[in-house]
Design a protein around this motif. Sequence first.
Motif, mmCIF file in Angstrom:
data_model
loop_
_atom_site.group_PDB
_atom_site.id
_atom_site.type_symbol
_atom_site.label_atom_id
_atom_site.label_comp_id
_atom_site.label_asym_id
_atom_site.label_seq_id
_atom_site.Cartn_x
_atom_site.Cartn_y
_atom_site.Cartn_z
ATOM 1 N N TYR A 32 -12.749 -16.655 -12.865
ATOM 2 C CA TYR A 32 -14.125 -16.465 -12.423
ATOM 3 C C TYR A 32 -14.242 -15.313 -11.428
ATOM 4 N N ALA A 33 -15.411 -15.180 -10.868
ATOM 5 C CA ALA A 33 -15.658 -14.209 -9.810
ATOM 6 C C ALA A 33 -16.081 -14.951 -8.553
ATOM 7 N N ILE A 34 -15.851 -14.338 -7.428
ATOM 8 C CA ILE A 34 -16.314 -14.875 -6.142
ATOM 9 C C ILE A 34 -17.063 -13.778 -5.409
ATOM 10 N N GLY A 35 -18.167 -14.162 -4.835
ATOM 11 C CA GLY A 35 -18.963 -13.223 -4.055
ATOM 12 C C GLY A 35 -19.029 -13.623 -2.597
ATOM 13 N N TRP A 36 -19.175 -12.610 -1.765
ATOM 14 C CA TRP A 36 -19.440 -12.835 -0.338
ATOM 15 C C TRP A 36 -20.896 -12.461 -0.057
ATOM 16 N N PHE A 37 -21.583 -13.307 0.691
ATOM 17 C CA PHE A 37 -22.976 -13.119 1.034
ATOM 18 C C PHE A 37 -23.147 -13.354 2.524
ATOM 19 N N ARG A 38 -24.307 -12.967 3.046
ATOM 20 C CA ARG A 38 -24.617 -13.276 4.431
ATOM 21 C C ARG A 38 -26.106 -13.550 4.565
ATOM 22 N N GLN A 39 -26.434 -14.306 5.610
ATOM 23 C CA GLN A 39 -27.834 -14.611 5.872
ATOM 24 C C GLN A 39 -28.054 -14.623 7.372
ATOM 25 N N ALA A 40 -28.901 -13.731 7.828
ATOM 26 C CA ALA A 40 -29.275 -13.681 9.237
ATOM 27 C C ALA A 40 -30.522 -14.532 9.443
ATOM 28 N N ARG A 45 -30.889 -14.356 2.040
ATOM 29 C CA ARG A 45 -29.452 -14.218 1.813
ATOM 30 C C ARG A 45 -29.209 -12.943 1.008
ATOM 31 N N GLU A 46 -28.222 -12.168 1.427
ATOM 32 C CA GLU A 46 -27.966 -10.898 0.764
ATOM 33 C C GLU A 46 -26.496 -10.741 0.407
ATOM 34 N N SER A 47 -26.270 -10.016 -0.657
ATOM 35 C CA SER A 47 -24.919 -9.827 -1.162
ATOM 36 C C SER A 47 -24.170 -8.779 -0.358
ATOM 37 N N ILE A 48 -22.871 -9.027 -0.174
ATOM 38 C CA ILE A 48 -21.998 -8.049 0.460
ATOM 39 C C ILE A 48 -21.053 -7.441 -0.572
ATOM 40 N N GLN A 110 -26.703 -11.254 -7.072
ATOM 41 C CA GLN A 110 -27.911 -12.067 -6.938
ATOM 42 C C GLN A 110 -27.518 -13.478 -6.513
ATOM 43 N N PRO A 111 -27.863 -13.890 -5.301
ATOM 44 C CA PRO A 111 -27.459 -15.219 -4.823
ATOM 45 C C PRO A 111 -27.891 -16.350 -5.758
#
Length: 127
Positions: A32-40, A45-48, A110-111
């Motif tokens: 699979y794939a793994i994504g890193w995201f962040r949310q202030a 929530r936005e993709s890194i 896309q979260p």
Amino acid sequence: QVQLVESGGGWVQPGGALRLSCGASGFTFDNYAIGWFRQAPGKERESIACINLVDGPTDYSDIPQGRFTISANSAKNAVYLEMNNLNPEDTAVHYCATDDFLLPFFVAHQPRKYVYWGQGVQVTVSS
């Protein structure tokens, strides 16, 4: 069941660095794939960055601007986000995520495409 656990967050001064880890279990890591995201606070929530764990390619959003590196260690079922030259705008809760399908990069930022999320880890950048 699928579990993702983030670690490595904390407080750092502007210009500093942190290495986040995402420990994964409950699925075949290399499929699979793994994504890193962040949310202030108050923001979406936005993709890194994301990584295709099948054969290793990576893709980044506009956020890192060359400051961050995503990598994986399949022997440890872990994905990392090395963050350098941090600034106060990087302050946010950071999450890793994966899905039941191998997400191609054109949707992987896309979260809403992700089903499984970790609990998040706080990154605070301030002087």
